[in-house]
Design a protein around this motif. Structure first.
Motif, PDB file in Angstrom:
ATOM      1  N   TYR A 151       0.356 -58.408 -92.797  1.00  0.00           N
ATOM      2  CA  TYR A 151       1.570 -58.503 -93.619  1.00  0.00           C
ATOM      3  C   TYR A 151       1.189 -58.563 -95.102  1.00  0.00           C
ATOM      4  O   TYR A 151       1.726 -57.829 -95.932  1.00  0.00           O
ATOM      5  CB  TYR A 151       2.370 -59.750 -93.213  1.00  0.00           C
ATOM      6  N   VAL A 155       2.329 -55.859 -97.945  1.00  0.00           N
ATOM      7  CA  VAL A 155       3.311 -56.149 -99.009  1.00  0.00           C
ATOM      8  C   VAL A 155       2.710 -56.029-100.409  1.00  0.00           C
ATOM      9  O   VAL A 155       3.439 -56.129-101.395  1.00  0.00           O
ATOM     10  CB  VAL A 155       3.995 -57.533 -98.863  1.00  0.00           C
ATOM     11  N   ASP A 162      11.794 -61.390-101.958  1.00  0.00           N
ATOM     12  CA  ASP A 162      12.071 -61.480-100.512  1.00  0.00           C
ATOM     13  C   ASP A 162      10.806 -61.306 -99.679  1.00  0.00           C
ATOM     14  O   ASP A 162      10.773 -61.687 -98.518  1.00  0.00           O
ATOM     15  CB  ASP A 162      13.068 -60.392-100.087  1.00  0.00           C
ATOM     16  N   TRP A 163       9.792 -60.662-100.269  1.00  0.00           N
ATOM     17  CA  TRP A 163       8.571 -60.378 -99.496  1.00  0.00           C
ATOM     18  C   TRP A 163       7.526 -61.482 -99.614  1.00  0.00           C
ATOM     19  O   TRP A 163       6.531 -61.449 -98.913  1.00  0.00           O
ATOM     20  CB  TRP A 163       7.954 -59.041 -99.956  1.00  0.00           C
ATOM     21  N   ARG A 168       9.248 -66.500 -96.065  1.00  0.00           N
ATOM     22  CA  ARG A 168       9.348 -65.880 -94.727  1.00  0.00           C
ATOM     23  C   ARG A 168       9.197 -66.898 -93.612  1.00  0.00           C
ATOM     24  O   ARG A 168       8.579 -67.946 -93.791  1.00  0.00           O
ATOM     25  CB  ARG A 168       8.246 -64.821 -94.536  1.00  0.00           C
ATOM     26  N   VAL A 177       9.829 -60.190 -89.302  1.00  0.00           N
ATOM     27  CA  VAL A 177      10.459 -59.165 -90.155  1.00  0.00           C
ATOM     28  C   VAL A 177      11.558 -58.474 -89.348  1.00  0.00           C
ATOM     29  O   VAL A 177      11.466 -58.393 -88.118  1.00  0.00           O
ATOM     30  CB  VAL A 177       9.457 -58.083 -90.657  1.00  0.00           C
ATOM     31  N   SER A 178      12.558 -57.980 -90.060  1.00  0.00           N
ATOM     32  CA  SER A 178      13.604 -57.219 -89.374  1.00  0.00           C
ATOM     33  C   SER A 178      13.076 -55.808 -89.104  1.00  0.00           C
ATOM     34  O   SER A 178      12.034 -55.402 -89.637  1.00  0.00           O
ATOM     35  CB  SER A 178      14.861 -57.147 -90.251  1.00  0.00           C
ATOM     36  N   GLU A 181      12.856 -53.967 -92.343  1.00  0.00           N
ATOM     37  CA  GLU A 181      11.700 -54.392 -93.151  1.00  0.00           C
ATOM     38  C   GLU A 181      10.407 -53.803 -92.593  1.00  0.00           C
ATOM     39  O   GLU A 181       9.510 -53.412 -93.349  1.00  0.00           O
ATOM     40  CB  GLU A 181      11.620 -55.920 -93.182  1.00  0.00           C
ATOM     41  N   GLU A 184      10.127 -50.406 -93.863  1.00  0.00           N
ATOM     42  CA  GLU A 184       9.731 -50.403 -95.279  1.00  0.00           C
ATOM     43  C   GLU A 184       8.218 -50.644 -95.408  1.00  0.00           C
ATOM     44  O   GLU A 184       7.534 -50.010 -96.212  1.00  0.00           O
ATOM     45  CB  GLU A 184      10.540 -51.482 -96.023  1.00  0.00           C
ATOM     46  N   LEU A 185       7.700 -51.544 -94.580  1.00  0.00           N
ATOM     47  CA  LEU A 185       6.253 -51.801 -94.623  1.00  0.00           C
ATOM     48  C   LEU A 185       5.482 -50.558 -94.178  1.00  0.00           C
ATOM     49  O   LEU A 185       4.417 -50.244 -94.722  1.00  0.00           O
ATOM     50  CB  LEU A 185       5.900 -52.997 -93.736  1.00  0.00           C
ATOM     51  N   SER A 287      18.732 -59.294-104.447  1.00  0.00           N
ATOM     52  CA  SER A 287      17.964 -58.327-103.663  1.00  0.00           C
ATOM     53  C   SER A 287      18.183 -56.910-104.188  1.00  0.00           C
ATOM     54  O   SER A 287      17.251 -56.116-104.290  1.00  0.00           O
ATOM     55  CB  SER A 287      18.316 -58.422-102.176  1.00  0.00           C
ATOM     56  N   ARG A 291      15.347 -54.435-105.921  1.00  0.00           N
ATOM     57  CA  ARG A 291      15.116 -53.077-105.432  1.00  0.00           C
ATOM     58  C   ARG A 291      15.225 -52.070-106.574  1.00  0.00           C
ATOM     59  O   ARG A 291      14.388 -51.194-106.739  1.00  0.00           O
ATOM     60  CB  ARG A 291      16.142 -52.776-104.330  1.00  0.00           C
TER      61      ARG A 291
END
Ligand code: SF4
Length: 360
Positions: A151, A155, A162-163, A168, A177-178, A181, A184-185, A287, A291
């Motif tokens: 992780y 990141v 948020d990261w 977390r 993580v969702s 997410e 995104e990773l 958030s 972004r």
């Protein structure tokens, strides 16, 4: 080489397929006669990556075969290494990763809905994780979990509070993580792989053979640079497409990636910094602000916009050309529209100096 490799040419299996096919890239690049399709696609790959933020084929209908698509990737990596353009490597890697992200999220969604792919080239989450040696580090729970060491390294390429690990849920060395997410990773993992070892040290004979292509690319960036003379912010004079995207953002709607890219590239190209863009877009949540700030920082260097926004042709292809007006018939780029609108209007009050912050 198969169609999966053509859609995801950064996969280790695509690299192996190229090696197994015993292809001599120097021969392809230096070949006599017409430009080899793989070189032509390589040039388009870099051009679109640097100008439009995508590695998809151009919108003029040209398409290439599987082998040309796969081979265009190593050729594009050589081209981007030879370019004299600031930030070219980062922009190229970011565009390849954005395109991969669009494709693999579509593929995962189709698999979840049990839809049959018409392309026969769908990537599964398991295949992607395995290709990046992440099978052991990612577990499926209610959502997903990523081993903490993995992780932290993933990141590194992502901004935003948020990261941060302190924010977390962490248990048994696994960070929750969702699904979004995780995707995104994976996008950042693709970006890191594409950028790895760039710029390459390109052998002289290949560099010489690519002279013409490199010059052609460099001149297309010069043609797209409209931004020197624009220092007035007048949203009421924006082209209809940008007004529409800006209104959507102000209404709190989430834009598609390509639309957000188009809007932020337009705004950075007319000289706005991250704070001004956040104010103009009336971003209210942390958030969304993170972004947008992240996106803007990637688009700018300290002095000037690095990316030109997409042309009208690209915006039309993505469905972002909305209610074009008469001025649109005279231009081919939204920046050209804005320049013309400013010229034709004469004196305008800069939006930053106004008390009334409406767009008109
Ligand atoms: S023609 Fe170009 S400038 Fe006009 S709305 Fe469409 S994309 Fe925007």
């Amino acid at each position: 080489m198969d169609s999966l490799h053509a859609r995801y040419p950064f996969l280790a299996s695509a690299r192996e397929a190229v090696r197994d096919a015993n292809v001599d890239l120097a021969e392809i690049v230096a070949g006599e006669g017409d430009r080899h399709p793989a070189v032509e696609r390589g040039v388009e790959r870099v051009r679109r990556a640097l100008l439009d933020g995508t590695a998809r084929p151009p919108e003029d209908g040209r398409r290439w075969g599987t082998a040309a698509e796969v081979l265009s990737y190593p050729i594009a990596r050589m081209l981007v290494s030879l370019l004299d353009a600031p930030g070219a490597v980062e922009k190229y890697a970011s565009a390849e990763a954005a395109t991969a992200y669009e494709r693999f999220t579509e593929d995962f969604e189709a698999a979840a809905g049990d839809l049959k792919s018409t392309r026969g080239a769908s990537l599964t989450l398991d295949t992607l994780l395995s290709d990046f040696d992440l099978s052991e580090s990612v577990v499926e729970r209610d959502d997903f979990g990523v081993a903490v060491g993995t992780y932290l390294s993933l990141v590194e390429g992502v901004d935003g509070d948020d990261w941060r690990l302190v924010t977390r849920r962490l248990s048994d060395g696994v960070v929750a993580v969702s699904e979004a997410e995780l995707h995104e990773l994976l996008r950042t993992a693709v970006e890191a792989r594409v950028a790895a070892d760039l710029p390459l040290s390109v052998p002289e004979e290949i560099a010489d053979a690519l002279d013409e292509e490199v010059a052609e690319l460099e001149s297309s960036f010069t043609d797209a640079d409209f931004s020197h003379d624009i220092d007035t912010l007048a949203p009421g004079l924006f082209p209809p497409c940008m007004k529409h995207l800006l209104s959507q953002v102000r209404d709190g709607e989430a834009l598609a990636d390509h639309s957000e890219f188009a809007l932020t590239a337009f705004l950075t190209s007319i000289g706005l910094d991250a704070g001004e863009i956040l104010a103009l877009c009336e971003v209210r949540t942390a958030s969304r602000a993170d972004r947008l700030r992240y996106r803007v920082e990637r688009l700018r260097d300290e002095r000037t916009a690095q990316y030109a926004p997409p042309s009208c042709a690209s915006l039309q292809a993505y469905g972002d050309c909305v209610e074009p007006d008469e001025r649109c018939e005279t231009i081919r780029h939204p920046l050209a529209y804005y320049e013309k609108a400013l010229d034709e209007t004469g004196t305008v009050t800069d939006w930053r100096d106004r008390e009334d912050t409406r767009l008109a």
